[in-house]
Design a protein around this motif. Structure first.
Motif, PDB file in Angstrom:
ATOM      1  N   THR A 103      -1.520  -1.714  -4.545  1.00  0.00           N
ATOM      2  CA  THR A 103      -2.940  -1.367  -4.664  1.00  0.00           C
ATOM      3  C   THR A 103      -3.199   0.133  -4.658  1.00  0.00           C
ATOM      4  OG1 THR A 103      -3.125  -1.649  -2.270  1.00  0.00           O
ATOM      5  CG2 THR A 103      -3.701  -3.546  -3.660  1.00  0.00           C
ATOM      6  N   GLU A 104      -2.231   0.936  -4.195  1.00  0.00           N
ATOM      7  CA  GLU A 104      -2.428   2.385  -4.141  1.00  0.00           C
ATOM      8  C   GLU A 104      -1.540   3.135  -5.135  1.00  0.00           C
ATOM      9  OE1 GLU A 104      -4.814   3.648  -2.304  1.00  0.00           O
ATOM     10  OE2 GLU A 104      -5.298   1.641  -1.564  1.00  0.00           O
ATOM     11  N   GLN A 110      -6.681   0.038  -9.570  1.00  0.00           N
ATOM     12  CA  GLN A 110      -6.338   1.336  -9.014  1.00  0.00           C
ATOM     13  C   GLN A 110      -6.367   2.449 -10.063  1.00  0.00           C
ATOM     14  OE1 GLN A 110      -4.386  -1.327  -9.348  1.00  0.00           O
ATOM     15  NE2 GLN A 110      -2.204  -0.854  -9.230  1.00  0.00           N
ATOM     16  N   HIS A 111      -6.585   2.100 -11.337  1.00  0.00           N
ATOM     17  CA  HIS A 111      -6.678   3.071 -12.439  1.00  0.00           C
ATOM     18  C   HIS A 111      -5.507   4.071 -12.429  1.00  0.00           C
ATOM     19  CE1 HIS A 111     -10.622   1.464 -13.254  1.00  0.00           C
ATOM     20  NE2 HIS A 111     -11.027   1.768 -12.037  1.00  0.00           N
ATOM     21  N   PRO A 112      -4.295   3.571 -12.515  1.00  0.00           N
ATOM     22  CA  PRO A 112      -3.141   4.481 -12.459  1.00  0.00           C
ATOM     23  C   PRO A 112      -2.955   5.258 -13.757  1.00  0.00           C
ATOM     24  CG  PRO A 112      -2.405   2.262 -12.939  1.00  0.00           C
ATOM     25  CD  PRO A 112      -3.886   2.170 -12.708  1.00  0.00           C
ATOM     26  N   GLN A 158       0.179  -5.678  -9.340  1.00  0.00           N
ATOM     27  CA  GLN A 158      -1.157  -5.647  -8.766  1.00  0.00           C
ATOM     28  C   GLN A 158      -1.138  -5.644  -7.243  1.00  0.00           C
ATOM     29  OE1 GLN A 158      -3.548  -8.736 -10.536  1.00  0.00           O
ATOM     30  NE2 GLN A 158      -3.869  -7.558 -12.403  1.00  0.00           N
ATOM     31  N   GLY A 163       0.787  -1.223   0.000  1.00  0.00           N
ATOM     32  CA  GLY A 163       0.000   0.000   0.000  1.00  0.00           C
ATOM     33  C   GLY A 163       0.813   1.263   0.000  1.00  0.00           C
ATOM     34  N   SER A 207      -0.339   5.171  -8.118  1.00  0.00           N
ATOM     35  CA  SER A 207      -1.045   6.095  -9.004  1.00  0.00           C
ATOM     36  C   SER A 207      -0.358   6.258 -10.344  1.00  0.00           C
ATOM     37  CB  SER A 207      -1.169   7.467  -8.334  1.00  0.00           C
ATOM     38  OG  SER A 207       0.108   7.972  -7.978  1.00  0.00           O
TER      39      SER A 207
END
Length: 461
Positions: free
Chosen positions: A286-287, A347-349, A283, A201, A289
């Motif tokens: 998870t955070e 997370q749609h980075p 993956q 994270g 960006s």
């Protein structure tokens, strides 16, 4: 009788000429199928009576898996690869049968619509010479109208019948397509295996790819693992430079020798070490960006092409050119798969795809003993440009950002090169200064996009 026969023969020739030209200039018709926007039209006419159609994917021309009867065969151009809301709903509901039926039906519908447009364009092309001929003959208006109308009717009928006969099985062959993978002979995506370990994270950015992102040849990491050493990951890589500039925790998964198949999407064997799929490890972040991607040179066997070029009299022979084009076409398909997976990361980075820098400057005198000339460097530069075009077009199609680092004034044989030379640990790879230049280019791209969309995070320190 002779005049009538000559007139009919002339109209037949006009119809064939109009048909040939119409096939070349009629715009492709867009259809939406299976989350893709596909433009459907006709490929250039062929002399053979059967064969594959043509698929345009990220600037590469690839033969279709299905074969079609006749010299007029479909040309399909993929222009968008994001799933739309309807497809997402169908997938969630499990209504796969409707989805697969829609693909072939929509492609066939696009082909029929293209045929109608092609016939209209052919009629328009025939109208001009008919009008000019009747005008030059100074025919009365009534006779002019009859001749032009009759000629157009005949040309339209011949074109419509000819288009149907020369591509009679195309609509049915397209209806039989159940997925866009059927067109390229690619199987549906296998699910990405989950990596073992807890979520990461605190990771802000992830780097995927090959030795360019790993930083091969530069200073080692402070406390490298066995896998770090096997992948030649460096403290002076561009992901680490971004980490220092932004106070980020960056997970650099890039590995020397990695390709899309073997390294990014699949495992990579490194002697006694086995690197798990980079995308699976990503993956866990998870955070995160930001995802930075450097892929392509190993997929097209760039190192082999450079070595063959160095020892050969020239680099633009037919064999090496055909080999490169084949590898580039294969890479375009694998790259498309990677982009689709990146687009579905939960997370749609922000995804940054790095194009490759040009290592060769106008002066190649320092490479003379290695067998390089300006002509050879120009051939290699053109192939690198073709690879970059695939990278750029794919990224833009997927809605990602493509970045081209600028090494102008700092290429090989310059006073301060950003590229490692023949005597360095990793020739043609970026130096620490070159890695910093790539990091600055990525940073600028991220800042620019952050200013355009308020939903993006701030990328400054």
């Amino acid at each position: 009788m002779v005049i009538a026969a000559a007139y009919a023969l002339g109209l037949a020739g006009l119809a064939l000429a109009a048909m040939w030209l119409a096939v070349r200039i009629t715009p492709l018709q867009p259809v939406s199928a299976a989350g893709q926007t596909v433009r459907v039209g006709a490929a250039p006419l062929e002399r053979s009576l059967s064969g594959p159609g043509q698929l345009d994917l990220f600037g590469q021309t690839i033969p279709t898996n299905p074969h079609f009867d006749g010299p007029i065969r479909p040309r399909l151009e993929l222009t968008r690869i994001k799933e739309d809301a309807e497809v997402a709903r169908l997938l969630r509901s499990g209504d796969h049968e409707r989805l697969t039926l829609d693909v072939g039906r929509k492609l066939a519908s696009g082909w029929v619509r293209y045929g109608a447009w092609e016939t209209a364009v052919a009629a328009g092309l025939a109208l001009l010479p008919l009008a000019a001929w009747t005008g030059l003959r100074r025919m009365p208006p009534r006779r002019t109208i009859l001749i032009v109308a009759g000629g157009l009717a005949l040309v339209t009928a011949v074109n419509a019948a000819g288009f149907y006969l020369l591509a009679s099985n195309t609509p049915q062959a397209l209806r039989d397509v159940r997925s866009l993978q059927d067109l390229v002979g690619d199987s549906p995506l296998a699910p990405v295996p989950r990596a073992e370990g807890p979520p990461l994270g605190d990771v802000r950015a992830v780097a995927l790819g090959d030795s360019t992102a790993a930083g091969s040849g530069n200073g080692p990491l402070p406390a490298p693992s066995d896998l770090d050493r096997a992948c030649q990951r460096s403290a002076d890589s561009y992901p680490q430079a971004l980490a220092r500039a932004n106070d980020w925790n960056v997970l650099n998964l890039a590995c020397s020798g990695a390709t899309v198949r073997d390294g990014v999407l699949g495992v990579q064997i490194l002697g006694e070490q086995v690197a798990p799929p980079q995308i699976a490890q990503a993956q866990r972040a998870t955070e995160a960006s930001v995802v930075m991607v450097s892929v392509g040179v190993n997929d097209v066997r760039w190192s082999d092409l450079v070595q063959v070029c160095a020892i050969s009299p020239s680099c633009d022979d037919r064999f090496s050119t055909a080999f490169f084009q084949d590898r580039l076409a294969r890479f375009a398909l694998d790259y498309r798969r990677l982009l689709r997976i990146l687009a579905t990361l939960p997370q749609h980075p922000a995804v940054v795809v790095n194009e490759y820098y040009d290592p060769f400057g106008p002066d190649v005198s320092c490479l003379r003993e290695e067998g390089f000339t300006r002509q050879k460097a120009e051939v290699l530069r053109s192939r690198l440009a073709a690879l970059n075009a695939v990278l750029r077009q794919g990224a833009e199609t997927a809605g990602f950002t493509a970045v081209k680092p600028d090494f102008e004034g700092h290429r090989l044989c310059s006073a301060q090169p950003y590229v490692q030379g023949p005597a360095d640990r990793a020739p043609l790879h970026p130096t620490a200064a070159g890695a910093l230049a790539i990091a600055l280019a990525d940073q600028q791209a991220l800042l620019t996009n952050a200013n355009r969309a308020s939903v993006w995070p701030s990328f400054s320190h």
